[in-house]
Design a protein around this motif. Structure first.
Motif, PDB file in Angstrom:
ATOM      1  N   ASP A  59      71.981  74.376 -20.923  1.00  0.00           N
ATOM      2  CA  ASP A  59      71.262  75.486 -21.568  1.00  0.00           C
ATOM      3  C   ASP A  59      70.321  76.166 -20.572  1.00  0.00           C
ATOM      4  O   ASP A  59      70.232  77.382 -20.504  1.00  0.00           O
ATOM      5  N   ARG A  60      69.638  75.342 -19.798  1.00  0.00           N
ATOM      6  CA  ARG A  60      68.660  75.872 -18.838  1.00  0.00           C
ATOM      7  C   ARG A  60      69.340  76.745 -17.785  1.00  0.00           C
ATOM      8  O   ARG A  60      68.907  77.873 -17.521  1.00  0.00           O
ATOM      9  N   VAL A  61      70.463  76.266 -17.199  1.00  0.00           N
ATOM     10  CA  VAL A  61      71.085  77.057 -16.127  1.00  0.00           C
ATOM     11  C   VAL A  61      71.773  78.314 -16.689  1.00  0.00           C
ATOM     12  O   VAL A  61      71.777  79.361 -16.038  1.00  0.00           O
ATOM     13  N   ILE A  62      72.302  78.214 -17.902  1.00  0.00           N
ATOM     14  CA  ILE A  62      72.952  79.389 -18.505  1.00  0.00           C
ATOM     15  C   ILE A  62      71.915  80.496 -18.709  1.00  0.00           C
ATOM     16  O   ILE A  62      72.156  81.669 -18.425  1.00  0.00           O
ATOM     17  N   ILE A  64      70.667  81.796 -15.054  1.00  0.00           N
ATOM     18  CA  ILE A  64      71.641  82.565 -14.285  1.00  0.00           C
ATOM     19  C   ILE A  64      72.286  83.653 -15.156  1.00  0.00           C
ATOM     20  O   ILE A  64      73.185  84.356 -14.715  1.00  0.00           O
ATOM     21  N   SER A  65      71.802  83.811 -16.366  1.00  0.00           N
ATOM     22  CA  SER A  65      72.323  84.826 -17.308  1.00  0.00           C
ATOM     23  C   SER A  65      73.838  84.709 -17.482  1.00  0.00           C
ATOM     24  O   SER A  65      74.582  85.647 -17.203  1.00  0.00           O
ATOM     25  N   LEU A  66      74.275  83.546 -17.941  1.00  0.00           N
ATOM     26  CA  LEU A  66      75.712  83.329 -18.132  1.00  0.00           C
ATOM     27  C   LEU A  66      76.103  83.315 -19.605  1.00  0.00           C
ATOM     28  O   LEU A  66      77.258  83.044 -19.936  1.00  0.00           O
ATOM     29  N   ASP A  67      75.134  83.613 -20.469  1.00  0.00           N
ATOM     30  CA  ASP A  67      75.390  83.463 -21.895  1.00  0.00           C
ATOM     31  C   ASP A  67      76.617  84.255 -22.357  1.00  0.00           C
ATOM     32  O   ASP A  67      77.444  83.758 -23.107  1.00  0.00           O
ATOM     33  N   LYS A  68      76.714  85.492 -21.826  1.00  0.00           N
ATOM     34  CA  LYS A  68      77.814  86.384 -22.232  1.00  0.00           C
ATOM     35  C   LYS A  68      79.200  85.823 -21.899  1.00  0.00           C
ATOM     36  O   LYS A  68      80.174  86.137 -22.552  1.00  0.00           O
ATOM     37  N   VAL A  69      79.263  85.021 -20.825  1.00  0.00           N
ATOM     38  CA  VAL A  69      80.589  84.598 -20.351  1.00  0.00           C
ATOM     39  C   VAL A  69      80.840  83.108 -20.535  1.00  0.00           C
ATOM     40  O   VAL A  69      81.855  82.584 -20.073  1.00  0.00           O
ATOM     41  N   LYS A  70      79.959  82.415 -21.236  1.00  0.00           N
ATOM     42  CA  LYS A  70      80.044  80.945 -21.218  1.00  0.00           C
ATOM     43  C   LYS A  70      81.333  80.385 -21.824  1.00  0.00           C
ATOM     44  O   LYS A  70      81.767  79.304 -21.457  1.00  0.00           O
ATOM     45  N   LEU A  94      87.186  85.475 -14.636  1.00  0.00           N
ATOM     46  CA  LEU A  94      85.900  86.123 -14.346  1.00  0.00           C
ATOM     47  C   LEU A  94      85.964  86.908 -13.037  1.00  0.00           C
ATOM     48  O   LEU A  94      86.793  86.610 -12.172  1.00  0.00           O
ATOM     49  N   SER A  95      85.075  87.882 -12.902  1.00  0.00           N
ATOM     50  CA  SER A  95      84.972  88.589 -11.619  1.00  0.00           C
ATOM     51  C   SER A  95      84.420  87.614 -10.583  1.00  0.00           C
ATOM     52  O   SER A  95      83.801  86.604 -10.930  1.00  0.00           O
ATOM     53  N   ARG A  96      84.624  87.939  -9.314  1.00  0.00           N
ATOM     54  CA  ARG A  96      84.142  87.050  -8.239  1.00  0.00           C
ATOM     55  C   ARG A  96      82.642  86.833  -8.315  1.00  0.00           C
ATOM     56  O   ARG A  96      82.137  85.751  -8.063  1.00  0.00           O
ATOM     57  N   GLY A  97      81.923  87.920  -8.655  1.00  0.00           N
ATOM     58  CA  GLY A  97      80.469  87.829  -8.747  1.00  0.00           C
ATOM     59  C   GLY A  97      80.053  86.811  -9.794  1.00  0.00           C
ATOM     60  O   GLY A  97      79.159  85.997  -9.574  1.00  0.00           O
ATOM     61  N   TYR A  98      80.732  86.864 -10.956  1.00  0.00           N
ATOM     62  CA  TYR A  98      80.412  85.900 -12.007  1.00  0.00           C
ATOM     63  C   TYR A  98      80.824  84.491 -11.614  1.00  0.00           C
ATOM     64  O   TYR A  98      80.122  83.514 -11.893  1.00  0.00           O
ATOM     65  N   ARG A  99      81.980  84.354 -10.917  1.00  0.00           N
ATOM     66  CA  ARG A  99      82.390  83.014 -10.473  1.00  0.00           C
ATOM     67  C   ARG A  99      81.342  82.426  -9.519  1.00  0.00           C
ATOM     68  O   ARG A  99      81.042  81.244  -9.558  1.00  0.00           O
ATOM     69  N   GLN A 100      80.772  83.320  -8.675  1.00  0.00           N
ATOM     70  CA  GLN A 100      79.748  82.870  -7.741  1.00  0.00           C
ATOM     71  C   GLN A 100      78.495  82.433  -8.508  1.00  0.00           C
ATOM     72  O   GLN A 100      77.851  81.463  -8.161  1.00  0.00           O
ATOM     73  N   ARG A 101      78.204  83.177  -9.585  1.00  0.00           N
ATOM     74  CA  ARG A 101      77.068  82.791 -10.426  1.00  0.00           C
ATOM     75  C   ARG A 101      77.288  81.410 -11.036  1.00  0.00           C
ATOM     76  O   ARG A 101      76.362  80.608 -11.131  1.00  0.00           O
ATOM     77  N   VAL A 102      78.524  81.154 -11.446  1.00  0.00           N
ATOM     78  CA  VAL A 102      78.840  79.846 -12.031  1.00  0.00           C
ATOM     79  C   VAL A 102      78.620  78.759 -10.968  1.00  0.00           C
ATOM     80  O   VAL A 102      78.069  77.693 -11.251  1.00  0.00           O
TER      81      VAL A 102
END
Ligand SMILES: Nc1ncnc2c1ncn2[C@@H]1O[C@H](COP(=O)(O)OP(=O)(O)OP(=O)(O)O)[C@@H](O)[C@H]1O
Ligand SMILES: [Mg+2]
Length: 310
Positions: free
Chosen positions: A114-117, A120-126, A133-141
């Protein structure tokens, strides 16, 4: 705090790291630069405990990585050069899997995820599949999994490689934000990135540390001089003669739109120049330091090391 003392890594009789020593203080964001094959990834893998050095010592927050590898790994979050891809997993599934590997379970795992989501603002894609996912989002993961154990140190190996300019800015902002409460070492080939995100740089070539320091220190070391631009309301040779007569001035050049003044780096108070110009009855429209780019400094360092033309 991270401290490396005399780290050497050999593969057979090939030395890929040659007695590397440096310290990273708490809260620093350190940029690690060097050409392909210089030894950046190897150094990072040694700091994170994934690779043992042939010789030397690594201390992380006072713990010796050889004696307490598990503890050290829990203090460090690591984004490897090639983030392990599990394209078929959902973001949430992957984070659960990684939390398990890091020894988190039950409520601890859920809280960490929950904390990392959030962070890193991953809620939309969780619930999405990583492979879509786009590369940028994969990097965020990848960065999110590095943060799962709530580490105080982050080691990011080329965090923006392969991203488009917009995603680069996003990840860069994220790193800057993470820099407010983490000690970070990041490697990159994108030099402007270092100027905006890091407060110190280390340059490595061929397994040897070439230079380190903040950006101004590096350029002073390399150039041993600084240049300033001066614009006065009257651009005549009187200004040239006046400035040339000041101690420590190396050169003054007049152009159509102002003067370029070269001073020794030992010359500590450039205001002396504007004071002298004022006193002689000129007014100053502009006086600014001309920064050499980090690219220039970097290329010059490497060419010195290779014994090339300076
Ligand atoms: N397992 C290995 N066996 C032999 N040599 C290796 C091994 N791993 C790395 N090397 C060598 O060590 C050197 C340093 O590699 P490293 O990956 O640390 O460089 P790097 O600075 O991260 O480069 P890049 O910018 O390309 O990522 C290279 O010459 C590489 O070929
Ligand atoms: Mg590398």
């Amino acid at each position: 705090m991270i401290e490396l003392k005399g780290i050497t890594k050999k593969y057979g009789d090939r030395t890929v790291l040659n007695s590397i020593s440096f310290r990273v203080e708490k809260g620093e964001v350190l940029g690690f630069l060097g050409p392909n094959g210089a030894g950046k990834t190897t150094t990072m893998r040694i700091i994170t405990g994934y690779l043992s050095p042939t010789m030397g010592e690594v201390m992380v927050e006072g713990y010796d990585i050889k004696k307490e590898p598990v503890r050290v790994r829990s203090i460090i979050g690591y984004l490897p050069e090639l983030a392990p891809a599990y394209p078929e997993m959902t973001v949430l599934g992957y984070l659960k899997f990684m939390a398990g590997i890091k020894g988190l379970s039950g409520r601890y795992s859920k809280d960490a995820i929950d904390r990392v989501i959030q962070r890193i603002s991953l809620d939309k894609v969780k619930d999405r599949i990583i492979g879509n996912l786009s590369r940028g989002y994969r990097q965020r993961v990848g960065i999110a999994q590095a943060l799962l154990s709530n580490p105080s140190i982050l080691i990011l190996d080329e965090p923006t490689v392969g991203l488009d300019p917009e995603q680069i800015i996003e990840i860069r902002n994220l790193i800057r934000e993470l820099g407010s409460d983490h000690t970070i070492i990041l490697s990159t080939h994108v030099l402007p990135e270092v100027t905006v995100t890091c407060n110190r740089v280390l340059v490595i070539n061929d397994g040897k540390l070439l230079a380190g320091g903040d950006y101004n220190m590096l350029s002073d070391d390399i150039y041993r001089e600084r240049t300033y631009r001066l614009v006065t309301t009257r651009l005549d040779d009187g200004v040239v003669r006046l400035i040339e007569s000041i101690d420590g001035i190396k050169a003054v050049e007049r152009h159509d739109d102002g003067f370029t003044i070269t001073i020794d780096t030992g010359f500590k108070n450039p205001e002396v120049i504007t004071d002298a110009v004022f006193k002689a009855g000129y007014s100053v429209a502009e006086f600014s330091s001309k920064r050499v780019s980090l690219e220039d400094v970097y290329i010059k360092l490497l060419s010195h090391d290779r014994g090339g033309i300076q």
